[in-house]
Write an enzyme that holds these catalytic residues in place. Structure first.
Site, PDB file in Angstrom:
ATOM      1  N   GLN A   1      18.485 -21.221 -42.380  1.00  0.00           N
ATOM      2  CA  GLN A   1      17.420 -21.463 -43.379  1.00  0.00           C
ATOM      3  C   GLN A   1      16.917 -22.253 -44.917  1.00  0.00           C
ATOM      4  OE1 GLN A   1      16.154 -16.812 -43.523  1.00  0.00           O
ATOM      5  NE2 GLN A   1      14.449 -18.073 -44.820  1.00  0.00           N
ATOM      6  N   HIS A   2      16.558 -23.065 -45.547  1.00  0.00           N
ATOM      7  CA  HIS A   2      16.265 -23.945 -46.412  1.00  0.00           C
ATOM      8  C   HIS A   2      16.366 -25.556 -46.078  1.00  0.00           C
ATOM      9  CE1 HIS A   2      15.858 -19.997 -47.984  1.00  0.00           C
ATOM     10  NE2 HIS A   2      17.568 -19.911 -47.967  1.00  0.00           N
TER      11      HIS A   2
ATOM     12  N   ASP B   1      17.117 -17.728 -39.470  1.00  0.00           N
ATOM     13  CA  ASP B   1      18.130 -16.932 -38.893  1.00  0.00           C
ATOM     14  C   ASP B   1      17.748 -15.212 -39.803  1.00  0.00           C
ATOM     15  OD1 ASP B   1      18.499 -17.155 -41.811  1.00  0.00           O
ATOM     16  OD2 ASP B   1      21.176 -17.724 -41.384  1.00  0.00           O
TER      17      ASP B   1
END
Length: 476
Positions: free
Chosen positions: A71-72, A236
């Site tokens: 992520q991110h 995830d």
């Protein structure tokens, strides 16, 4: 027999699983490594995906594919679809000052929690965009679209990229969008005002695809059969929850590079303390979670210090008593995200002649890592999130010491499912869902019964940790 594939493009590697769409039976797998670092040229993810697909025997026979990803991470694209600069990953903390500035500009932590369910920390994409704006303005000026790692990979699988750019074809899902800092789980829509607060202006963003809907089809010449359906993918943690078949009341504690305490909830959260981030899941529900930067690498560091492998570390830790005779390790080795201490360092407290042994240090490392995760579990409960079943997953869960010590530190029964590639499995399950067109994802049968460890009482461990966890130094 229809086959589906799930991809886990994580921080460290790319894994591919191929499963039977109806039963979930595993057919074959593949894997390839990613380079180390907190900023990465995304082409390495694409190269690793192709290598993992080849290692799995190819995907010419699959009918649908979905990608679960870290992520991110900020993937900034120019108008031609080229990557503007190396992607800044979730564990890159250079944007910590940017997070503080953003919090102040919107009116404080609770204002952010009410807007997006989370308080910005260096992990969130919006803080990385602010850093880019302030530190690399020429690069920021070239940004035409912002994607996340799994969005970018799905886009590439659809046949797009530099020289074949269609930024309107970028797609994501609600789980990964909820970790950007500019998508709201309350309105299920982008907050473009918050994107502009980060980047300084608007930009193209991936369309958010429903959990069971197709994001497109695979393009010609790629590693997937042309015309195969592409699922929306997921972050995830949401993919892992889907792979585990989690429902409301279930909690997963994942001990990987980061430590994640996530729960499925019927309602979103808005924690102004920042301990709990209010993400969405990959089914239409919500996935409040607490994430630590330091998890299995705490065990890695302790093993390295003691000159043993992980089995040796586990054996040593089980030789020392609960509480390690007062030796406490605060595991903020790379700063920390929960609590938000990006410049903190790790520390050992309570050292005495009697407890400065390899066994005591090993025990303190395991307990310190687990105490940080226990704080996350308490934070979920404080937000009213139901905690009925706790599952321990990830590489760190393979340690016997972790499995045996966890129930005492967490204060609850702990189930350890059969080891598996839960993120890739969740992506594969989503791909099967896309194929089925059903209202719910397919009910695949779990492989084997979980190993259950009963709760134990060891309050002294948490008390010792709580007394010293804030007594950490900061990096120069």
């Amino acid at each position: 027999m229809a086959l589906v594939a799930g991809v886990d493009s994580s921080t460290q590697s790319c894994k591919v699983v191929v499963r039977d769409a109806e039963t979930g039976a595993l057919v074959r797998t593949g894997r390839a490594s990613h380079p180390d670092g907190t900023e990465i040229d995304p082409r390495h993810w694409w190269d690793a995906l192709q290598a993992a697909v080849a290692d799995a025997g190819g995907l010419d026979d699959v009918d649908a594919v979905a990608v679960g990803g870290q992520q991110h991470g900020m993937v900034a694209l120019d108008a031609d679809g080229a990557v503007v600069r190396d992607a800044l990953l979730w564990n890159d903390t250079r944007s910590a000052p940017s997070a503080l500035a953003l919090i102040e500009e919107l009116g404080g932590p609770q204002a952010w929690a009410d807007a997006i369910g989370s308080v910005p920390v260096a992990s969130l994409t919006v803080t990385k965009l602010r850093w880019l704006r302030d530190h690399e303005p020429d690069a920021a000026a070239r940004v035409a679209a912002v994607a996340l790692p799994h969005d970018w990979l799905t886009w590439r699988l659809a046949g797009f990229g530099p020289g074949a750019a269609d930024l309107s074809a970028l797609a994501t899902d609600r789980s990964d969008a909820s970790g950007t800092g500019y998508w709201s789980p309350f309105t299920e829509d982008y907050r473009r005002d918050l994107l502009a607060l980060g980047l300084g202006r608007d930009a193209a963003l991936p369309r958010v695809v429903a959990p069971s809907a197709a994001a497109g089809v695979a393009g010609a010449g790629g590693p997937v059969r042309a015309g195969a359906a592409l699922g929306a993918g997921a972050g995830d943690n949401a993919a892992a929850a889907l792979g585990l078949g989690m429902v409301a009341g279930d909690v997963a504690i994942s001990i990987g590079t980061s430590g994640v305490v996530s729960a499925v909830s019927a309602t979103p959260t808005a924690d102004g303390s920042g301990m709990v981030t209010g993400f969405a899941d990959a089914t239409g529900a919500y996935l409040p979670l607490a994430c630590t930067l330091n998890a299995s690498r705490v065990l890695d560091a302790a093993a390295r210090m003691l000159g043993v492998d992980h089995a040796g570390l586990s054996a040593l830790a089980l030789q020392a008593p609960a509480g390690a005779d007062g030796l406490v390790l605060v595991p903020y080795l790379e700063g920390e995200r929960t609590p938000n201490k990006p410049d903190a360092t790790g520390a050992l407290h309570g050292m005495r002649l009697a407890n400065t042994t390899p066994a005591h240090l090993a025990r303190a490392a395991v307990e310190g890592m687990l105490c940080a995760l226990a704080d996350g579990l308490d934070a979920l409960r404080a937000q009213g999130v139901p905690v009925e079943r706790v599952q321990l997953i990830g590489g760190g869960a393979q340690s016997e010491a972790v499995r045996r010590i966890a129930p005492a530190v967490l204060g609850t029964d702990v189930a350890v499912p059969t080891p598996g590639e839960y993120v890739a499995d969740g992506a594969a399950r989503q791909a099967a869902w896309v194929l089925s067109g059903a209202a719910q994802p397919p009910a695949w049968t779990a492989a084997g019964d979980p190993e259950v460890h009963a709760a134990q009482a060891a309050p002294r461990v948490r008390e010792q940790y709580a007394a010293v966890r804030d007594l950490t130094a900061t990096r120069p």
